[in-house]
Design a protein around this motif. Structure first.
Motif, PDB file in Angstrom:
ATOM      1  N   PHE A   1       0.833  -1.206   0.000  1.00  0.00           N
ATOM      2  CA  PHE A   1       0.000   0.000   0.000  1.00  0.00           C
ATOM      3  C   PHE A   1       0.867   1.256   0.000  1.00  0.00           C
TER       4      PHE A   1
ATOM      5  N   ILE B   1      -7.803   3.077  -5.903  1.00  0.00           N
ATOM      6  CA  ILE B   1      -9.269   3.161  -5.936  1.00  0.00           C
ATOM      7  C   ILE B   1      -9.730   3.220  -4.487  1.00  0.00           C
TER       8      ILE B   1
ATOM      9  N   PRO C   1      -3.828   4.991   4.305  1.00  0.00           N
ATOM     10  CA  PRO C   1      -3.272   3.921   3.464  1.00  0.00           C
ATOM     11  C   PRO C   1      -4.242   3.430   2.389  1.00  0.00           C
TER      12      PRO C   1
ATOM     13  N   GLY D   1     -14.472   9.333   5.250  1.00  0.00           N
ATOM     14  CA  GLY D   1     -14.296  10.382   6.256  1.00  0.00           C
ATOM     15  C   GLY D   1     -13.586  11.584   5.657  1.00  0.00           C
TER      16      GLY D   1
HETATM   17  C1  LIG Z   1      -3.349  -1.720   4.070  1.00  0.00           C
HETATM   18  C2  LIG Z   1      -4.622  -0.925   3.785  1.00  0.00           C
HETATM   19  C3  LIG Z   1      -5.039  -0.776   2.474  1.00  0.00           C
HETATM   20  C4  LIG Z   1      -6.219  -0.070   2.204  1.00  0.00           C
HETATM   21  N1  LIG Z   1      -6.595   0.039   0.899  1.00  0.00           N
HETATM   22  C5  LIG Z   1      -7.727   0.713   0.616  1.00  0.00           C
HETATM   23  C6  LIG Z   1      -8.144   0.854  -0.754  1.00  0.00           C
HETATM   24  O1  LIG Z   1      -7.481   0.368  -1.701  1.00  0.00           O
HETATM   25  N2  LIG Z   1      -9.289   1.536  -0.993  1.00  0.00           N
HETATM   26  C7  LIG Z   1     -10.049   2.083   0.032  1.00  0.00           C
HETATM   27  O2  LIG Z   1     -11.086   2.677  -0.239  1.00  0.00           O
HETATM   28  N3  LIG Z   1      -9.663   1.968   1.313  1.00  0.00           N
HETATM   29  C8  LIG Z   1      -8.523   1.307   1.626  1.00  0.00           C
HETATM   30  N4  LIG Z   1      -8.127   1.220   2.937  1.00  0.00           N
HETATM   31  C9  LIG Z   1      -8.933   1.905   3.967  1.00  0.00           C
HETATM   32  C10 LIG Z   1      -8.570   3.391   3.938  1.00  0.00           C
HETATM   33  O3  LIG Z   1      -7.249   3.549   4.404  1.00  0.00           O
HETATM   34  C11 LIG Z   1      -9.530   4.188   4.831  1.00  0.00           C
HETATM   35  O4  LIG Z   1     -10.827   4.130   4.286  1.00  0.00           O
HETATM   36  C12 LIG Z   1      -9.096   5.640   4.925  1.00  0.00           C
HETATM   37  O5  LIG Z   1      -7.872   5.724   5.613  1.00  0.00           O
HETATM   38  C13 LIG Z   1     -10.159   6.455   5.633  1.00  0.00           C
HETATM   39  O6  LIG Z   1      -9.662   7.741   5.803  1.00  0.00           O
HETATM   40  P1  LIG Z   1     -10.642   8.986   6.073  1.00  0.00           P
HETATM   41  O7  LIG Z   1      -9.796  10.121   6.485  1.00  0.00           O
HETATM   42  O8  LIG Z   1     -11.568   9.188   4.938  1.00  0.00           O
HETATM   43  O9  LIG Z   1     -11.531   8.478   7.262  1.00  0.00           O
HETATM   44  P2  LIG Z   1     -11.470   8.929   8.796  1.00  0.00           P
HETATM   45  O10 LIG Z   1     -12.480   8.116   9.510  1.00  0.00           O
HETATM   46  O11 LIG Z   1     -11.568  10.403   8.925  1.00  0.00           O
HETATM   47  O12 LIG Z   1     -10.035   8.427   9.224  1.00  0.00           O
HETATM   48  C14 LIG Z   1      -9.503   8.654  10.476  1.00  0.00           C
HETATM   49  C15 LIG Z   1      -8.353   7.715  10.694  1.00  0.00           C
HETATM   50  O13 LIG Z   1      -8.742   6.348  10.680  1.00  0.00           O
HETATM   51  C16 LIG Z   1      -8.083   5.610   9.684  1.00  0.00           C
HETATM   52  N5  LIG Z   1      -9.074   4.738   9.048  1.00  0.00           N
HETATM   53  C17 LIG Z   1     -10.379   5.009   8.858  1.00  0.00           C
HETATM   54  N6  LIG Z   1     -11.010   3.976   8.275  1.00  0.00           N
HETATM   55  C18 LIG Z   1     -10.065   3.038   8.087  1.00  0.00           C
HETATM   56  C19 LIG Z   1     -10.095   1.730   7.527  1.00  0.00           C
HETATM   57  N7  LIG Z   1     -11.217   1.167   7.048  1.00  0.00           N
HETATM   58  N8  LIG Z   1      -8.940   1.049   7.485  1.00  0.00           N
HETATM   59  C20 LIG Z   1      -7.824   1.578   7.948  1.00  0.00           C
HETATM   60  N9  LIG Z   1      -7.726   2.798   8.511  1.00  0.00           N
HETATM   61  C21 LIG Z   1      -8.840   3.522   8.573  1.00  0.00           C
HETATM   62  C22 LIG Z   1      -7.527   6.628   8.750  1.00  0.00           C
HETATM   63  O14 LIG Z   1      -6.315   6.174   8.133  1.00  0.00           O
HETATM   64  C23 LIG Z   1      -7.275   7.797   9.660  1.00  0.00           C
HETATM   65  O15 LIG Z   1      -6.041   7.631  10.317  1.00  0.00           O
HETATM   66  C24 LIG Z   1      -6.970   0.514   3.252  1.00  0.00           C
HETATM   67  C25 LIG Z   1      -6.544   0.364   4.562  1.00  0.00           C
HETATM   68  C26 LIG Z   1      -5.389  -0.343   4.836  1.00  0.00           C
HETATM   69  C27 LIG Z   1      -4.940  -0.510   6.245  1.00  0.00           C
END
Ligand SMILES: Cc1cc2nc3c(=O)[nH]c(=O)nc-3n(C[C@H](O)[C@H](O)[C@H](O)COP(=O)(O)OP(=O)(O)OC[C@H]3O[C@@H](n4cnc5c(N)ncnc54)[C@H](O)[C@@H]3O)c2cc1C
Ligand code: FES
Length: 272
Positions: free
Chosen positions: A56, A85, A71, A90
């Motif tokens: 990632f 994608i 990520p 959030g």
């Molecule tokens: C290894 C990995 C690969 C990923 N690949 C994808 C992808 O290809 N496509 C995709 O749509 N999403 C993916 N995600 C999930 C994506 O990282 C979260 O949806 C995103 O970080 C949300 O951020 P936000 O600021 O919109 O949400 P907020 O809720 O505002 O985020 C706040 C914090 O929580 C973390 N966070 C929130 N939801 C998730 C979640 N579901 N997983 C991990 N961390 C989260 C954020 O990184 C941030 O630090 C992946 C997560 C990981 C761990």
């Protein structure tokens, strides 16, 4: 035009014999794939050259009140361009959805441990929701193997089948299901005989919501099919420094960002 520093950062890092750190990449394209789901193409020669499936990248929001990067799995590579994608969930993803071609974004990666795809097999890519993007890249990479390797995609969507056109060029067989029709376990049950009768033995690579992956792991282990599972966790740094992403396993507490995101069923203790 913004000043793009990617090439310089990579050159300096290569000369110093280390991986490039956080850098600024150009956005090449940004578009809406399906409701709430976006495709973002960034120019990053280092990620394009080195990323393996399930690795990632960390994207850093420009809004300084959001300290943590977000990520995202690499979904596709074409030349120097890397496609991600993502779904808006959030503040960070909402900010990224405003990006347009010509903008810039800070990036770190590729990070994490990839799927092991070194042996010829019928790789069955089982994805749910936004777990699908890293499997698209697995399909792209595996489609280049000339060792009898086959690719079967088994994707479960909430409603819109947003990745079918993207996986089709790289998969020998594609199957999908939406929530109203059932889930990926129903689909796996339906196609089990076909999975076993295509030459190479099946190996499952999976990414999606945790309950789905637990069910996939149990389904696979009952049938002695090896499975590799790419976990999602809330992350801080993304490279092992902050302990935000630990997961309890029979072997102790492991970091999803550094020890994973890919783990075997046995490592997680998720056997049936
Ligand atoms: C290894 C990995 C690969 C990923 N690949 C994808 C992808 O290809 N496509 C995709 O749509 N999403 C993916 N995600 C999930 C994506 O990282 C979260 O949806 C995103 O970080 C949300 O951020 P936000 O600021 O919109 O949400 P907020 O809720 O505002 O985020 C706040 C914090 O929580 C973390 N966070 C929130 N939801 C998730 C979640 N579901 N997983 C991990 N961390 C989260 C954020 O990184 C941030 O630090 C992946 C997560 C990981 C761990
Ligand atoms: S996110 Fe910091 S240790 Fe995993």
């Amino acid at each position: 035009m913004p000043t793009i520093t990617t090439g310089t950062v990579e050159r300096q890092a290569a000369q110093a014999g280390r991986k490039p750190g956080r850098r600024t990449d150009e956005v090449i394209a940004a578009s809406l794939l399906s409701e709430g789901i976006y495709e973002l193409v960034i120019r990053d020669p280092y990620v394009a050259r080195t990323a393996q499936p399930a690795q990632f990248v960390n994207l850093y929001p420009a809004d300084a009140t959001m300290a943590l990067p977000r990520p995202f799995g690499v979904a596709k590579v074409e030349g120097d361009d890397v496609t991600l994608i993502y779904q808006i969930v959030g503040a960070g993803t909402a900010e990224f959805s405003l990006l347009q071609a010509g903008d810039v974004i800070d990036v770190l990666g590729p990070l994490g441990k990839p799927f092991d795809t070194t042996k010829p097999a019928n790789y069955v890519l089982v994805g749910g929701g936004l777990g699908v993007p890293p499997l698209l890249y697995a399909a792209q990479k595996l489609s280049k193997c000339n060792d009898g390797t086959q690719v079967t995609s088994v994707f479960g969507y909430r409603d819109a089948r947003f990745a079918e056109d993207l996986v089709a060029p790289f998969a020998d067989k594609t199957y999908s299901i939406v929530n109203a029709e059932g889930n990926v376990i129903d689909l796996l049950n339906d196609i089990e005989d076909e999975l076993r009768n295509v030459g190479q033995p099946p190996v499952i690579l999976s990414c999606g919501p945790t309950p789905m992956m637990k069910a996939v792991a149990a389904w696979a282990s009952k049938r002695n099919i090896p499975a590799q599972l790419s976990l999602e966790a809330r992350m801080g740094c993304g490279y092992g420094a902050c302990v935000a992403c630990v997961v309890d396993t029979p072997g102790g507490r492991l970091k999803v960002c550094k020890d994973g995101p890919v783990f075997t069923t046995e490592e997680l203790g998720w056997e049936a």
